[in-house]
Design an enzyme around this catalytic site. Structure first.
Site, short mmCIF file in Angstrom:
data_model
loop_
_atom_site.label_atom_id
_atom_site.label_comp_id
_atom_site.label_asym_id
_atom_site.label_seq_id
_atom_site.Cartn_x
_atom_site.Cartn_y
_atom_site.Cartn_z
N GLY A 250 -2.60 115.03 105.87
CA GLY A 250 -3.61 115.39 104.88
C GLY A 250 -4.43 116.56 105.38
N CYS B 265 0.48 112.75 111.68
CA CYS B 265 -0.49 113.83 111.72
C CYS B 265 -1.89 113.31 111.39
CB CYS B 265 -0.04 114.97 110.80
SG CYS B 265 -0.87 116.52 111.19
N TYR B 266 -2.46 113.66 110.23
CA TYR B 266 -3.78 113.11 109.90
C TYR B 266 -3.75 111.58 109.94
CZ TYR B 266 -8.11 111.98 107.49
OH TYR B 266 -9.34 111.45 107.17
N HIS C 231 5.54 116.18 112.32
CA HIS C 231 5.99 115.73 111.00
C HIS C 231 7.48 115.36 111.04
CE1 HIS C 231 2.44 116.73 108.55
NE2 HIS C 231 2.21 117.59 109.53
N GLU D 154 9.13 114.09 108.66
CA GLU D 154 9.71 114.15 107.32
C GLU D 154 10.29 115.51 106.96
OE1 GLU D 154 6.56 114.08 108.10
OE2 GLU D 154 5.25 115.04 106.64
N SER E 25 16.32 115.12 74.91
CA SER E 25 16.36 116.58 74.98
C SER E 25 17.76 117.07 75.33
CB SER E 25 15.39 117.06 76.04
OG SER E 25 15.89 116.74 77.31
N GLY E 26 18.62 116.15 75.74
CA GLY E 26 19.93 116.61 76.23
C GLY E 26 19.90 116.76 77.74
N GLY E 27 18.71 116.72 78.34
CA GLY E 27 18.59 116.83 79.79
C GLY E 27 18.89 115.49 80.46
N VAL E 28 19.00 115.55 81.78
CA VAL E 28 19.41 114.37 82.53
C VAL E 28 18.42 113.21 82.41
CG1 VAL E 28 20.18 113.57 84.80
CG2 VAL E 28 20.24 115.99 84.25
N ASP E 29 17.15 113.53 82.54
CA ASP E 29 16.18 112.45 82.65
C ASP E 29 16.07 111.63 81.36
OD1 ASP E 29 15.82 113.66 85.06
OD2 ASP E 29 14.05 114.77 84.42
N SER E 30 15.94 112.32 80.25
CA SER E 30 15.82 111.55 79.00
C SER E 30 17.15 110.86 78.70
CB SER E 30 15.36 112.43 77.84
OG SER E 30 16.32 113.39 77.51
N ALA E 31 18.26 111.48 79.09
CA ALA E 31 19.57 110.86 78.85
C ALA E 31 19.71 109.56 79.62
CB ALA E 31 20.69 111.82 79.25
N LYS F 239 14.89 112.74 91.51
CA LYS F 239 15.93 113.34 90.66
C LYS F 239 17.36 112.93 91.07
CE LYS F 239 16.83 116.46 87.47
NZ LYS F 239 16.15 116.49 86.17
#
Ligand code: XMP
Length: 558
Positions: free
Chosen positions: A100, A127-128, A214, A216, A268-274, A414
């Protein structure tokens, strides 16, 4: 700690393919006043191992979450003032305290909640997170004489620790801090040091661990093993969480939430809404109605393909609205990019609302919100969310649509969504689609959007996509597309002089759309794209390749 501030400024949004739809519908969420909440573990059939990440304002908290998920351990990021009641249902096996931007001695510097220590569960402070742990448990943190930023060599002390199991005694790590630990709290021993940090890692026998570096970030090559050691050897997780198992859990959750209610979803035809719509349909069948708005700004064959997938193959309850004329009418004479966005957003909501009203009583709105959006909107003063709002500035869904949200993907990243999509049997083509902006081709036509220009761009864009796919580059690229510029130049075709449009080809690689690099496409691919465009699209006589990276450019031209 400066790492936390390095996110490049952008007037655009960090996106998923469906961000537009999400942004339009964001307002509904606000209206309902919904906040991210931990999902009670009891709801799920399988025993789920979870770790809670306490966020101290680092934009890299999501990256920690990513790494933990890669170790197949479920995790959620919560704000540093999250109550025990909100995290207890996850039955955490450990805590991670993020980095942070603060310094522990600053007034109002965020602290870890007492339950973190009182639980006697393992804690990893990064870290923080390490400094705050030292500070709260009776150690001493001091401003470093020398800011340590960048790569450092970590030397393990000769202590046999689970944390570094299987790792070399010396390894590169990524540092980014000013403050340092001057005195460890009682019970801690130093596990490792670097040239500038005498205590670069510390720990107790009870599983309290602090890391000054870090783990990550990719610049700490062994970071993932370190995190995995913490999760498996110290928190005793077995790593049994997979996005595939998520699908079943998620359907149960949707059933439980929706019961006999009706749900609408903007496809929408996009991945997420599909993927979201597919999951919900599997859970509640015809209680779900999807609305697919053709804005007239979509790419070639996009409408047909979306209808094919969802209406024909999946037998989804789908309302298709061809609103292209309406959108075109409203875009007449508009050249300013933000005005285009505003108009498109507003018109989208109008159409969506009109169609939803025809359905009758609706109780829920489904959205393909992803975890990065949730994390972002959960952190206060968030820029990305603010940007979405001004960016789309859509005024919101009418107040009579008081809908609760169904967001089956809100805990997924994603690539996990893609895995779920594949597990649900969606086609690879649908699941691995490149992101496409909600305002569609309107922001790839520089200047006024007309029917004629849309057709020219569609033809050129089709060729770009086609050649990129043929060269097997589609999945390696974040996005690849054509832009229609208003520039006209002189050319020659046979014996004739031409005066045609110039098309720009844009292809970028990126992790998250916040930064992007222009793709080094092979010359012969570029040559084929250019040849085909000038030969097959009569209005175009010149093709250029955009070699700007983001920043300072953006991915889209408008
Ligand atoms: P830029 O052009 O800002 O784009 O580098 C970053 C990512 O965002 C997408 N983008 C949008 N997506 N509505 C969207 O849904 C928008 O108004 C919009 N503007 C840009 C762009 O395609 C890229 O993936």
């Amino acid at each position: 700690m400066t790492m936390e501030k390095e996110k490049p400024e952008s007037h655009r949004v960090s996106v998923s393919g469906d961000v537009e739809v999400s942004a339009y519908l964001e307002i509904a969420k606000e209206r309902v006043g919904e906040q991210p909440q931990a999902e009670p573990e009891e709801k799920f059939g399988v025993e789920r191992e979870a770790v809670v990440i306490i966020d101290f304002g680092s934009q890299y908290s999501w990256l920690i979450a990513r790494r933990v998920r890669e170790c197949r351990v479920y995790c959620e990021v919560v704000h540093s003032d999250a109550s025990w009641d909100s995290v207890a249902p996850l039955r955490p096996r450990g805590f991670i305290l993020s980095g942070g931007p603060s310094s522990v001695y600053e007034p109002n510097a965020p602290q870890a909640p007492a339950y973190v220590y009182e639980s006697h569960l393992p804690v990893l402070g990064i870290c923080y997170g390490m400094q705050v742990m030292a500070h709260q448990l009776g150690g001493k943190v001091a401003p470093g004489q020398k800011r340590e930023y960048g790569l450092a060599v970590l030397h393990q002390n000769s202590v046999n620790s689970h944390l570094f199991a299987g790792l070399p005694t010396e390894m590169p790590v990524w540092m980014s801090h000013g403050d340092r630990i001057e005195e460890m709290p009682p019970g801690f021993i130093s596990l490792a040091y670097t040239e500038n940090s005498a205590i670069a890692a510390m720990g107790t026998a009870g599983g309290l661990i602090g890391l000054q570096f870090h783990p990550e970030v990719v610049h700490t090559p062994q970071g993932k093993t370190i995190l995995q050691n913490f999760l498996y050897k110290i928190c005793k997780c077995s790593g049994n969480w997979t996005p595939g198992s998520f699908a079943a859990e998620s359907m149960e959750r949707v059933k439980e939430q929706v019961k006999t209610g009706r749900v609408i979803c903007a496809l929408s035809g996009g991945v997420d809404s599909a993927v979201a719509a597919t999951l919900i349909q599997r859970a509640i069948g015809d209680q779900l109605t999807c609305i697919f708005v053709n804005t007239g700004l979509l790419r070639r064959e996009e409408v047909e393909r979306t209808l094919n997938t969802f209406q024909k193959n999946m037998k989804m309850n789908l309302i298709y609205v061809d609103a292209s004329e309406r959108f075109l009418q409203r875009l007449k004479g508009v050249i300013d990019p933000e005005e285009k966005r505003h108009i498109i957003g507003e018109e989208f909501v109008n159409v969506f609302e009109e169609e939803a009203a025809k359905i009758g009583q609706v109780d829920f709105l489904a959205q393909g919100t992803l975890y990065p959006d949730v994390i972002e909107s959960a952190s206060s003063g968030n820029r990305a969310v603010a940007t979405i709002k001004t960016h789309h500035n859509v005024g919101g869904l009418p107040s009579r649509m008081r809908l609760s949200l169904v967001e089956p993907l809100r805990y997924l990243f994603k690539d996990e969504v893609r895995e779920v999509g594949m597990a649900l049997g969606l086609s690879e083509e649908m699941v691995y689609r490149q992101p496409f902006p909600g305002p569609g081709l309107a922001i790839r036509i520089i200047g006024e959007v007309t029917k004629e220009r849309l057709e020219i761009l569609r033809a050129a864009d089709w060729i770009v996509m086609n050649e990129i796919k043929k060269a097997k580059l589609y999945r390696q690229l974040w996005q690849s597309f054509a832009v229609l510029t208003p520039v006209r130049s002189v050319g020659v075709m046979g014996d004739f002089r031409t005066y045609g449009y110039m098309v720009a080809v844009r292809a970028v690689t990126s992790e998250d759309a916040m930064t992007a690099d222009w793709a080094r496409l092979p010359y012969d691919v570029l040559a084929r794209i250019s040849n085909r465009i000038v030969n097959e699209v009569p209005e175009v006589n010149r093709v250029v390749y955009d070699i700007s990276s983001k920043p300072p450019s953006t991915i889209e031209w408008e």
